[in-house]
Design a protein around this motif. Sequence first.
Motif, PDB file in Angstrom:
ATOM      1  N   VAL A  50       1.683  -2.175 -14.681  1.00 30.15           N
ATOM      2  CA  VAL A  50       1.165  -1.273 -13.493  1.00 30.15           C
ATOM      3  C   VAL A  50       1.118   0.103 -14.575  1.00 30.15           C
ATOM      4  O   VAL A  50      -0.086   0.701 -14.245  1.00 30.15           O
ATOM      5  CB  VAL A  50       2.211  -0.970 -12.511  1.00 30.15           C
ATOM      6  CG1 VAL A  50       1.680   0.028 -11.633  1.00 30.15           C
ATOM      7  CG2 VAL A  50       2.295  -2.157 -11.784  1.00 30.15           C
ATOM      8  N   CYS A  52      -1.914  -6.222  -4.475  1.00 29.49           N
ATOM      9  CA  CYS A  52      -0.608  -6.169  -5.029  1.00 29.49           C
ATOM     10  C   CYS A  52      -0.651  -5.404  -6.310  1.00 29.49           C
ATOM     11  O   CYS A  52      -1.743  -6.168  -7.165  1.00 29.49           O
ATOM     12  CB  CYS A  52       0.138  -7.337  -5.151  1.00 29.49           C
ATOM     13  SG  CYS A  52       1.714  -7.352  -5.868  1.00 29.49           S
ATOM     14  N   PRO A  53      -0.041  -4.488  -6.726  1.00 30.95           N
ATOM     15  CA  PRO A  53      -0.326  -3.950  -8.126  1.00 30.95           C
ATOM     16  C   PRO A  53       0.340  -4.840  -9.235  1.00 30.95           C
ATOM     17  O   PRO A  53      -0.199  -4.513 -10.448  1.00 30.95           O
ATOM     18  CB  PRO A  53       0.501  -2.501  -8.019  1.00 30.95           C
ATOM     19  CG  PRO A  53       1.218  -2.664  -6.908  1.00 30.95           C
ATOM     20  CD  PRO A  53       0.875  -4.039  -6.003  1.00 30.95           C
ATOM     21  N   TRP A  54       1.314  -5.714  -8.887  1.00 32.94           N
ATOM     22  CA  TRP A  54       1.784  -6.694 -10.062  1.00 32.94           C
ATOM     23  C   TRP A  54       0.974  -7.902 -10.161  1.00 32.94           C
ATOM     24  O   TRP A  54       0.829  -8.422 -11.239  1.00 32.94           O
ATOM     25  CB  TRP A  54       3.260  -6.767  -9.456  1.00 32.94           C
ATOM     26  CG  TRP A  54       4.051  -5.610  -9.448  1.00 32.94           C
ATOM     27  CD1 TRP A  54       4.397  -4.974  -8.422  1.00 32.94           C
ATOM     28  CD2 TRP A  54       4.311  -4.840 -10.585  1.00 32.94           C
ATOM     29  NE1 TRP A  54       5.136  -3.866  -8.667  1.00 32.94           N
ATOM     30  CE2 TRP A  54       5.422  -3.828 -10.091  1.00 32.94           C
ATOM     31  CE3 TRP A  54       4.552  -4.872 -11.895  1.00 32.94           C
ATOM     32  CZ2 TRP A  54       5.924  -2.888 -10.683  1.00 32.94           C
ATOM     33  CZ3 TRP A  54       5.065  -3.737 -12.768  1.00 32.94           C
ATOM     34  CH2 TRP A  54       5.938  -2.835 -12.080  1.00 32.94           C
ATOM     35  N   LEU A 107      -5.195  -4.633  -7.853  1.00 23.94           N
ATOM     36  CA  LEU A 107      -5.356  -3.050  -7.389  1.00 23.94           C
ATOM     37  C   LEU A 107      -4.916  -2.383  -8.569  1.00 23.94           C
ATOM     38  O   LEU A 107      -3.641  -2.392  -8.967  1.00 23.94           O
ATOM     39  CB  LEU A 107      -4.565  -2.974  -6.124  1.00 23.94           C
ATOM     40  CG  LEU A 107      -4.463  -1.806  -5.306  1.00 23.94           C
ATOM     41  CD1 LEU A 107      -5.786  -1.566  -5.033  1.00 23.94           C
ATOM     42  CD2 LEU A 107      -3.415  -1.407  -4.184  1.00 23.94           C
ATOM     43  N   PRO A 108      -5.443  -1.236  -8.829  1.00 26.60           N
ATOM     44  CA  PRO A 108      -5.254  -0.140  -9.938  1.00 26.60           C
ATOM     45  C   PRO A 108      -4.171   0.684  -9.347  1.00 26.60           C
ATOM     46  O   PRO A 108      -4.614   1.042  -8.181  1.00 26.60           O
ATOM     47  CB  PRO A 108      -6.355   0.160 -10.661  1.00 26.60           C
ATOM     48  CG  PRO A 108      -7.476   0.076  -9.501  1.00 26.60           C
ATOM     49  CD  PRO A 108      -7.173  -1.212  -8.768  1.00 26.60           C
ATOM     50  N   VAL A 109      -3.457   1.370  -9.971  1.00 22.06           N
ATOM     51  CA  VAL A 109      -2.680   2.396  -9.423  1.00 22.06           C
ATOM     52  C   VAL A 109      -2.688   3.620 -10.569  1.00 22.06           C
ATOM     53  O   VAL A 109      -2.913   3.478 -11.514  1.00 22.06           O
ATOM     54  CB  VAL A 109      -1.192   2.346  -9.707  1.00 22.06           C
ATOM     55  CG1 VAL A 109      -0.278   3.343  -9.147  1.00 22.06           C
ATOM     56  CG2 VAL A 109      -0.655   1.037  -8.777  1.00 22.06           C
ATOM     57  N   ARG A 110      -3.231   4.616  -9.835  1.00 20.33           N
ATOM     58  CA  ARG A 110      -3.500   6.113 -10.468  1.00 20.33           C
ATOM     59  C   ARG A 110      -3.200   7.265  -9.619  1.00 20.33           C
ATOM     60  O   ARG A 110      -3.086   7.155  -8.494  1.00 20.33           O
ATOM     61  CB  ARG A 110      -5.360   5.914 -10.883  1.00 20.33           C
ATOM     62  CG  ARG A 110      -6.290   6.487  -9.849  1.00 20.33           C
ATOM     63  CD  ARG A 110      -6.469   5.352  -8.706  1.00 20.33           C
ATOM     64  NE  ARG A 110      -7.435   5.712  -8.023  1.00 20.33           N
ATOM     65  CZ  ARG A 110      -7.784   6.478  -6.875  1.00 20.33           C
ATOM     66  NH1 ARG A 110      -6.813   7.266  -6.673  1.00 20.33           N
ATOM     67  NH2 ARG A 110      -8.855   6.735  -6.464  1.00 20.33           N
ATOM     68  N   THR A 116      -3.418   5.125  -4.970  1.00 20.74           N
ATOM     69  CA  THR A 116      -4.331   4.239  -5.292  1.00 20.74           C
ATOM     70  C   THR A 116      -5.994   4.454  -4.506  1.00 20.74           C
ATOM     71  O   THR A 116      -5.744   5.514  -3.765  1.00 20.74           O
ATOM     72  CB  THR A 116      -4.165   2.488  -4.969  1.00 20.74           C
ATOM     73  OG1 THR A 116      -5.024   1.594  -5.289  1.00 20.74           O
ATOM     74  CG2 THR A 116      -3.889   2.426  -3.512  1.00 20.74           C
ATOM     75  N   VAL A 175       0.466   2.559  -2.393  1.00 17.61           N
ATOM     76  CA  VAL A 175       1.034   1.035  -2.586  1.00 17.61           C
ATOM     77  C   VAL A 175       2.388   1.090  -3.136  1.00 17.61           C
ATOM     78  O   VAL A 175       2.703   2.076  -3.974  1.00 17.61           O
ATOM     79  CB  VAL A 175       0.056   0.182  -3.312  1.00 17.61           C
ATOM     80  CG1 VAL A 175       0.165   0.758  -4.757  1.00 17.61           C
ATOM     81  CG2 VAL A 175       0.516  -1.351  -3.130  1.00 17.61           C
ATOM     82  N   LEU A 223       5.270   0.205  -5.105  1.00 15.78           N
ATOM     83  CA  LEU A 223       5.745  -0.060  -6.628  1.00 15.78           C
ATOM     84  C   LEU A 223       6.727  -0.966  -6.529  1.00 15.78           C
ATOM     85  O   LEU A 223       7.127  -1.977  -7.362  1.00 15.78           O
ATOM     86  CB  LEU A 223       5.368   0.638  -7.569  1.00 15.78           C
ATOM     87  CG  LEU A 223       3.961   1.722  -7.520  1.00 15.78           C
ATOM     88  CD1 LEU A 223       3.978   2.592  -8.554  1.00 15.78           C
ATOM     89  CD2 LEU A 223       2.975   0.263  -7.966  1.00 15.78           C
TER      90      LEU A 223
END
Length: 110
Positions: A5, A22-24, A28-31, A92, A102, A104
């Motif tokens: 992530v 799901c970020p894992w 889906l990118p997490v920023r 996100t 989301v 984490l």
Amino acid sequence: MKRHVGIPGLKPPSKSCNDPLCPWHGILPVRGKILEGKVVSTRMQRTITILHEYLLYIPKYKRYERRRRKIHAHLPPCIEVKEGDVVIIGETRPLSKTVHFVVLAKKEGK
């Protein structure tokens, strides 16, 4: 397949899922912001409500005031949480009208 992530200190969940949000295990990118909060409600489908408490400095009085807000966050099926747990959420892209975060990880210990 587990993705990284990009946040140091977070371990991927032991379970696996097929959720594209799901970020894992999805895409889906997490920023942006990374916040911590207490789970207040888990009644929605794949969405939870988190109470985020923070301090705001008031320069005029040279003091801090306590503030709080409720945030809706997407909960992937691979992460198990219940009401009262402390979770780490990441910002996100907008997933719905009110969901922009989301989950984490679940924070271990209190």
